[in-house]
Design a protein around this motif. Structure first.
Motif, PDB file in Angstrom:
ATOM      1  N   LEU A 125      -2.368  17.130 -12.298  1.00 39.49           N
ATOM      2  CA  LEU A 125      -1.910  15.871 -11.705  1.00 39.49           C
ATOM      3  C   LEU A 125      -0.388  15.754 -11.713  1.00 39.49           C
ATOM      4  N   SER A 126       0.267  16.420 -12.648  1.00 38.18           N
ATOM      5  CA  SER A 126       1.736  16.366 -12.673  1.00 38.18           C
ATOM      6  C   SER A 126       2.329  16.955 -11.395  1.00 38.18           C
ATOM      7  N   PRO A 127       1.977  18.197 -11.021  1.00 41.89           N
ATOM      8  CA  PRO A 127       2.485  18.706  -9.740  1.00 41.89           C
ATOM      9  C   PRO A 127       1.967  17.920  -8.534  1.00 41.89           C
ATOM     10  N   LEU A 128       0.692  17.522  -8.574  1.00 36.48           N
ATOM     11  CA  LEU A 128       0.131  16.817  -7.421  1.00 36.48           C
ATOM     12  C   LEU A 128       0.754  15.432  -7.256  1.00 36.48           C
ATOM     13  N   SER A 129       1.140  14.797  -8.361  1.00 33.57           N
ATOM     14  CA  SER A 129       1.823  13.503  -8.265  1.00 33.57           C
ATOM     15  C   SER A 129       3.173  13.667  -7.573  1.00 33.57           C
ATOM     16  N   MET A 130       3.875  14.729  -7.924  1.00 34.08           N
ATOM     17  CA  MET A 130       5.144  15.000  -7.241  1.00 34.08           C
ATOM     18  C   MET A 130       4.911  15.291  -5.761  1.00 34.08           C
ATOM     19  N   LEU A 131       3.844  16.022  -5.479  1.00 34.14           N
ATOM     20  CA  LEU A 131       3.529  16.330  -4.086  1.00 34.14           C
ATOM     21  C   LEU A 131       3.223  15.054  -3.307  1.00 34.14           C
ATOM     22  N   ALA A 132       2.516  14.124  -3.940  1.00 32.97           N
ATOM     23  CA  ALA A 132       2.225  12.842  -3.290  1.00 32.97           C
ATOM     24  C   ALA A 132       3.511  12.054  -3.043  1.00 32.97           C
ATOM     25  N   PHE A 133       4.431  12.094  -4.007  1.00 32.09           N
ATOM     26  CA  PHE A 133       5.712  11.399  -3.839  1.00 32.09           C
ATOM     27  C   PHE A 133       6.533  12.031  -2.715  1.00 32.09           C
ATOM     28  N   ILE A 134       6.481  13.350  -2.626  1.00 30.75           N
ATOM     29  CA  ILE A 134       7.173  14.052  -1.539  1.00 30.75           C
ATOM     30  C   ILE A 134       6.606  13.620  -0.188  1.00 30.75           C
ATOM     31  N   ALA A 135       5.277  13.571  -0.107  1.00 25.90           N
ATOM     32  CA  ALA A 135       4.634  13.141   1.140  1.00 25.90           C
ATOM     33  C   ALA A 135       5.022  11.706   1.484  1.00 25.90           C
ATOM     34  N   PHE A 136       5.111  10.842   0.458  1.00 27.32           N
ATOM     35  CA  PHE A 136       5.496   9.444   0.681  1.00 27.32           C
ATOM     36  C   PHE A 136       6.903   9.355   1.272  1.00 27.32           C
ATOM     37  N   LEU A 137       7.842  10.111   0.713  1.00 28.28           N
ATOM     38  CA  LEU A 137       9.216  10.073   1.218  1.00 28.28           C
ATOM     39  C   LEU A 137       9.302  10.610   2.645  1.00 28.28           C
ATOM     40  N   ILE A 138       8.530  11.641   2.929  1.00 26.51           N
ATOM     41  CA  ILE A 138       8.536  12.191   4.292  1.00 26.51           C
ATOM     42  C   ILE A 138       7.971  11.177   5.275  1.00 26.51           C
ATOM     43  N   ILE A 139       6.898  10.499   4.878  1.00 25.17           N
ATOM     44  CA  ILE A 139       6.314   9.468   5.744  1.00 25.17           C
ATOM     45  C   ILE A 139       7.311   8.333   5.967  1.00 25.17           C
ATOM     46  N   CYS A 140       8.033   7.963   4.910  1.00 22.31           N
ATOM     47  CA  CYS A 140       9.070   6.932   5.062  1.00 22.31           C
ATOM     48  C   CYS A 140      10.130   7.371   6.064  1.00 22.31           C
ATOM     49  N   GLY A 141      10.500   8.646   6.013  1.00 20.01           N
ATOM     50  CA  GLY A 141      11.475   9.163   6.974  1.00 20.01           C
ATOM     51  C   GLY A 141      10.954   9.103   8.393  1.00 20.01           C
ATOM     52  N   ILE A 142       9.676   9.389   8.565  1.00 14.39           N
ATOM     53  CA  ILE A 142       9.073   9.314   9.904  1.00 14.39           C
ATOM     54  C   ILE A 142       9.087   7.874  10.413  1.00 14.39           C
ATOM     55  N   ILE A 143       8.786   6.931   9.513  1.00  8.95           N
ATOM     56  CA  ILE A 143       8.791   5.512   9.899  1.00  8.95           C
ATOM     57  C   ILE A 143      10.199   5.069  10.296  1.00  8.95           C
ATOM     58  N   VAL A 144      11.195   5.521   9.527  1.00 10.18           N
ATOM     59  CA  VAL A 144      12.583   5.196   9.871  1.00 10.18           C
ATOM     60  C   VAL A 144      12.935   5.768  11.241  1.00 10.18           C
ATOM     61  N   GLY A 145      12.431   6.966  11.518  1.00  6.54           N
ATOM     62  CA  GLY A 145      12.669   7.561  12.830  1.00  6.54           C
ATOM     63  C   GLY A 145      12.048   6.743  13.951  1.00  6.54           C
ATOM     64  N   LEU A 146      10.867   6.194  13.696  1.00  6.91           N
ATOM     65  CA  LEU A 146      10.230   5.330  14.695  1.00  6.91           C
ATOM     66  C   LEU A 146      11.047   4.056  14.919  1.00  6.91           C
ATOM     67  N   LEU A 147      11.542   3.480  13.819  1.00  9.54           N
ATOM     68  CA  LEU A 147      12.378   2.283  13.952  1.00  9.54           C
ATOM     69  C   LEU A 147      13.677   2.597  14.689  1.00  9.54           C
ATOM     70  N   GLY A 148      14.141   3.834  14.524  1.00 10.19           N
ATOM     71  CA  GLY A 148      15.373   4.232  15.204  1.00 10.19           C
ATOM     72  C   GLY A 148      15.236   4.291  16.712  1.00 10.19           C
ATOM     73  N   LYS A 149      13.999   4.298  17.208  1.00 11.27           N
ATOM     74  CA  LYS A 149      13.784   4.317  18.654  1.00 11.27           C
ATOM     75  C   LYS A 149      13.958   2.940  19.293  1.00 11.27           C
ATOM     76  N   ILE A 150      14.075   1.899  18.453  1.00 14.52           N
ATOM     77  CA  ILE A 150      14.290   0.557  18.996  1.00 14.52           C
ATOM     78  C   ILE A 150      15.658   0.521  19.690  1.00 14.52           C
ATOM     79  N   PRO A 151      15.718   0.078  20.909  1.00 13.83           N
ATOM     80  CA  PRO A 151      17.007   0.065  21.629  1.00 13.83           C
ATOM     81  C   PRO A 151      18.068  -0.745  20.879  1.00 13.83           C
ATOM     82  N   TYR A 152      19.253  -0.209  20.831  1.00 16.70           N
ATOM     83  CA  TYR A 152      20.436  -0.840  20.250  1.00 16.70           C
ATOM     84  C   TYR A 152      20.319  -0.998  18.727  1.00 16.70           C
ATOM     85  N   LEU A 153      19.381  -1.849  18.274  1.00 14.95           N
ATOM     86  CA  LEU A 153      19.273  -2.116  16.840  1.00 14.95           C
ATOM     87  C   LEU A 153      18.897  -0.853  16.056  1.00 14.95           C
ATOM     88  N   GLY A 154      17.979  -0.077  16.604  1.00 20.23           N
ATOM     89  CA  GLY A 154      17.565   1.147  15.928  1.00 20.23           C
ATOM     90  C   GLY A 154      18.702   2.140  15.802  1.00 20.23           C
TER      91      GLY A 154
END
Length: 384
Positions: A129-158
């Motif tokens: 679970l120690s390595p897998l917990s880190m792997l889950a945290f890595i996946a969480f940060l990557i998903i957050c980056g993808i969400i930020v990328g989606l928000l960046g598509k908003i005209p002007y504000l993004g």
């Protein structure tokens, strides 16, 4: 108790400590169970992707490595699940090897595989679970980056938001992600040793991994590099003698069997579809040096009668076991070396001599003695 120097000299004990039937067998069982799990789920992934069993067997045999051209997303999930099973089995086996090594270094040379398995049943979760917990945290940060990328598509504000927050928090989060990915790979090696020596939970195991790498970085990577070199050399030497042993079998049995044994062996090798680059890596002493033993080429196989086919299949299974045994010694060197490394670094980092702690046998005897003390004696002791 084994004399310990708490420096790099102790790291060179890893090949000798790992050269134990007990440790090699524990590592072998983990490798075998993990391989079977990987094999089953990889075949299921190919079947779910539209490939027939006969087609998969013909092209991939007992080692479906490479060319994972799955056409369905759920096929990838099945395949990843099989890989996770193999990874977890390796971590659990490494934990048992680390525990046996730790007890041996404390002076208990008779700590058994059964006791190691009993220990694992109590402390198996932090090991994977120690390595897998880190792997889950890595996946969480990557998903957050993808969400930020989606928000960046908003005209002007993004677009403005990406520019404003690029340094903080985006760069800071990405830097954290890079470091956690790095520690994740370290945890695959170090987590079993931490669990085996400290018997801590998942959170404390992760803390110890981060603390060790942060405070003793150069020592850890130098020691781990040495362990890796010794593991590679150990696999080469053990593999060489195993290869010669197989040759001796064929030299002696081939006196009368002659071409029949050659045909059966050729058919057996056709089942072992290990990538050639993988075999070349382990049959050569080190990359860049042409000092090797030459394994026979794996061909398409030939037609045999039913008894010959059965014999070829059984020989193929035996050869796989031999390969796994050789690899198990190398993995045992890594598990043993990581245990020794952590004991050294724990002493350097926290001035905590883990070898002075009681062995499992001593702790068990102490618990038994306490349980046998009558209540009256306990009350008199408290009054005194």
């Amino acid at each position: 108790m084994t004399k310990f120097y708490f420096d790099v000299r102790d790291v060179f004990r890893a090949p000798r400590l790992a050269l134990s039937a007990k440790k090699i067998l524990l590592q072998f069982m983990g490798l075998l169970v993990g391989y079977l799990g990987y094999l089953v789920f990889t075949y299921l992934a190919f079947l779910s992707s539209g490939s027939s069993f006969s087609e998969t067997w013909e092209y991939r045999g007992l080692f479906p490595f490479g060319d994972f051209l799955f056409t369905e997303w759920y096929s990838w999930l099945i395949f990843i699940f099989g890989c996770l099973i193999a990874l977890i089995c390796w971590l659990l086996a490494s934990t048992m090897v680390a525990k046996v090594t730790y007890e041996q270094l404390k002076g208990d040379d008779f700590y058994s595989s059964k006791e190691a398995f009993r220990f694992l049943k109590k402390h198996f979760a932090p090991a994977f679970l120690s390595p897998l917990s880190m792997l889950a945290f890595i996946a969480f940060l990557i998903i957050c980056g993808i969400i930020v990328g989606l928000l960046g598509k908003i005209p002007y504000l993004g677009e403005l938001g990406i520019g404003i927050f690029y340094l903080i928090p985006l760069f800071a989060a990405a830097l954290c992600l890079a470091y956690v990915i790095f520690i994740f790979f370290v945890s695959l090696l170090l987590a079993p040793a931490v669990v085996a020596t400290l018997k801590e939970d998942t959170f404390e195991t992760i803390v110890q991994i981060f603390s060790t790498v942060w405070n003793q970085a150069w020592r850890y990577f130098v020691y781990t590099g040495l362990v890796g070199l010794m593991s590679k050399l150990g696999i080469f030497i053990f593999g060489y003698f195993s290869f010669r042993a197989v040759q001796f079998i064929h030299l002696s049995c081939g006196v009368f069997m002659k071409d029949k044994l050659t045909d059966i062996t050729e058919q057996a090798l056709s089942y072992i579809t290990i990538p050639e680059r993988f075999l070349d890596y382990f049959s050569n002493i080190f990359a860049g040096l042409n000092f090797r033993f030459h394994l026979p080429e794996i061909g398409p196989g030939i037609y045999l009668n039913w008894s010959g086919e059965i014999s070829a299949f059984l020989i193929a299974i035996s050869l796989i076991f031999i390969i796994f045994m050789v690899l198990s010694y190398g993995l045992a060197i890594i598990s043993t070396g990581q245990t020794v490394t952590y004991i050294i670094l724990r002493k350097k980092k926290d001035d905590d001599d883990l070898l002075k702690r009681k062995t499992e046998t001593e702790e068990e005897e102490e618990r038994r003695e306490i349980s046998e003390i009558p209540p009256e004696a306990e009350e008199e002791k408290e009054k005194a």
